[in-house]
Design a protein around this motif. Structure first.
Motif, PDB file in Angstrom:
ATOM      1  N   TYR A 102      25.601  20.420 114.815  1.00  0.00           N
ATOM      2  CA  TYR A 102      25.112  18.464 115.392  1.00  0.00           C
ATOM      3  C   TYR A 102      24.774  18.102 114.419  1.00  0.00           C
ATOM      4  N   GLU A 103      25.846  16.529 113.896  1.00  0.00           N
ATOM      5  CA  GLU A 103      26.002  15.907 112.581  1.00  0.00           C
ATOM      6  C   GLU A 103      24.964  14.173 113.722  1.00  0.00           C
ATOM      7  N   LEU A 104      24.916  13.305 113.063  1.00  0.00           N
ATOM      8  CA  LEU A 104      23.975  12.895 112.985  1.00  0.00           C
ATOM      9  C   LEU A 104      23.745  11.231 112.532  1.00  0.00           C
ATOM     10  N   SER A 105      23.865   9.832 113.183  1.00  0.00           N
ATOM     11  CA  SER A 105      24.479   8.694 112.185  1.00  0.00           C
ATOM     12  C   SER A 105      23.754   7.694 112.809  1.00  0.00           C
ATOM     13  N   GLY A 106      23.140   6.640 111.545  1.00  0.00           N
ATOM     14  CA  GLY A 106      22.992   5.593 112.368  1.00  0.00           C
ATOM     15  C   GLY A 106      21.084   5.764 112.585  1.00  0.00           C
ATOM     16  N   VAL A 107      20.818   7.084 111.801  1.00  0.00           N
ATOM     17  CA  VAL A 107      19.207   6.816 112.459  1.00  0.00           C
ATOM     18  C   VAL A 107      18.568   7.198 111.093  1.00  0.00           C
ATOM     19  N   THR A 108      17.321   7.118 111.033  1.00  0.00           N
ATOM     20  CA  THR A 108      16.725   7.065 110.029  1.00  0.00           C
ATOM     21  C   THR A 108      15.933   8.352 109.980  1.00  0.00           C
ATOM     22  N   GLU A 109      15.831   9.362 108.458  1.00  0.00           N
ATOM     23  CA  GLU A 109      15.820  10.767 108.181  1.00  0.00           C
ATOM     24  C   GLU A 109      14.427  11.389 109.467  1.00  0.00           C
ATOM     25  N   GLU A 110      12.859  10.601 109.320  1.00  0.00           N
ATOM     26  CA  GLU A 110      12.360  10.897 110.167  1.00  0.00           C
ATOM     27  C   GLU A 110      12.645  10.930 111.675  1.00  0.00           C
ATOM     28  N   GLN A 111      13.594  10.712 111.789  1.00  0.00           N
ATOM     29  CA  GLN A 111      14.251  10.541 113.211  1.00  0.00           C
ATOM     30  C   GLN A 111      14.781  11.784 113.607  1.00  0.00           C
ATOM     31  N   ALA A 112      15.902  11.331 112.817  1.00  0.00           N
ATOM     32  CA  ALA A 112      16.677  12.609 113.006  1.00  0.00           C
ATOM     33  C   ALA A 112      16.337  13.756 112.874  1.00  0.00           C
ATOM     34  N   ARG A 113      14.837  14.703 111.290  1.00  0.00           N
ATOM     35  CA  ARG A 113      14.778  15.121 111.791  1.00  0.00           C
ATOM     36  C   ARG A 113      13.668  16.239 113.128  1.00  0.00           C
ATOM     37  N   ILE A 114      12.329  14.884 114.070  1.00  0.00           N
ATOM     38  CA  ILE A 114      12.904  14.412 115.390  1.00  0.00           C
ATOM     39  C   ILE A 114      13.537  15.342 116.086  1.00  0.00           C
ATOM     40  N   CYS A 115      14.628  14.779 115.881  1.00  0.00           N
ATOM     41  CA  CYS A 115      15.765  14.831 116.740  1.00  0.00           C
ATOM     42  C   CYS A 115      16.542  16.176 116.959  1.00  0.00           C
ATOM     43  N   LEU A 116      16.448  16.794 115.679  1.00  0.00           N
ATOM     44  CA  LEU A 116      17.684  17.928 115.276  1.00  0.00           C
ATOM     45  C   LEU A 116      16.931  19.179 115.789  1.00  0.00           C
ATOM     46  N   ALA A 117      15.203  18.856 115.631  1.00  0.00           N
ATOM     47  CA  ALA A 117      14.010  19.966 116.101  1.00  0.00           C
ATOM     48  C   ALA A 117      14.587  20.204 117.329  1.00  0.00           C
ATOM     49  N   ARG A 118      14.578  19.099 118.516  1.00  0.00           N
ATOM     50  CA  ARG A 118      14.393  19.436 119.694  1.00  0.00           C
ATOM     51  C   ARG A 118      15.683  20.276 119.543  1.00  0.00           C
ATOM     52  N   VAL A 119      16.361  20.102 119.605  1.00  0.00           N
ATOM     53  CA  VAL A 119      17.854  20.200 119.019  1.00  0.00           C
ATOM     54  C   VAL A 119      17.699  21.959 119.118  1.00  0.00           C
ATOM     55  N   ALA A 120      17.656  22.094 117.873  1.00  0.00           N
ATOM     56  CA  ALA A 120      17.146  23.503 117.282  1.00  0.00           C
ATOM     57  C   ALA A 120      16.446  24.067 118.278  1.00  0.00           C
TER      58      ALA A 120
END
Length: 142
Positions: A102-120
């Motif tokens: 998965y890839e994310l754009s348009g978010v901060t690094e902190e938000q991306a870490r939280i979001c992708l941790a939920r996915v992982a």
């Protein structure tokens, strides 16, 4: 499920080597990369999409880089030996170590870490957080 495929029931083989394609963050700014090989069911990919969409709704964009194109068959319970191979049970994506899921754009690094941790947390393989490499940026982006 596709209408028609060339080989309806593929054989399960050992996943060898690392990913040489699809192993860099291209579409977004941050990504989720596998560190193990394995099969990811279509339902699991969808569960990861829902978990990410609930978090980034309205602020970011999510890209899914894998597609379930391998059919996995199973025999019904309590059937005797013989009678050929079972029907298609589910579709799965074959991932090698290094594949970006998965890839994310348009978010901060902190938000991306939280979001992708939920996915992982939903993935059957170990994953890690990666960001776009600065040397891959074009002159227009830099």
């Amino acid at each position: 499920m596709p209408r028609r495929v060339k080989h309806r029931k593929s054989q399960r083989r050992r996943i060898r080597g690392n990913a040489t394609r699809g192993n860099t963050v291209v579409l977004g700014d941050y990504g989720l990369q596998t560190t193990q090989a394995g099969y990811i069911k279509a339902a699991t990919i969808e569960a990861g999409r829902i978990a990410a969409q609930q978090y980034v709704r309205g602020i970011g964009r999510l890209f899914i880089r894998i597609f379930p194109q391998k059919s996995v068959t199973s025999r019904p319970l309590e059937t005797r030996m013989g009678k050929g191979k079972g029907e298609v049970d589910y579709w799965a994506a074959v991932v090698k170590p290094g594949t970006i899921l998965y890839e994310l754009s348009g978010v901060t690094e902190e938000q991306a870490r939280i979001c992708l941790a939920r996915v992982a947390h939903k993935m059957p393989v170990r994953c890690r957080f990666v960001r776009k490499r600065p040397d891959l940026l074009t002159a227009a982006e830099a």
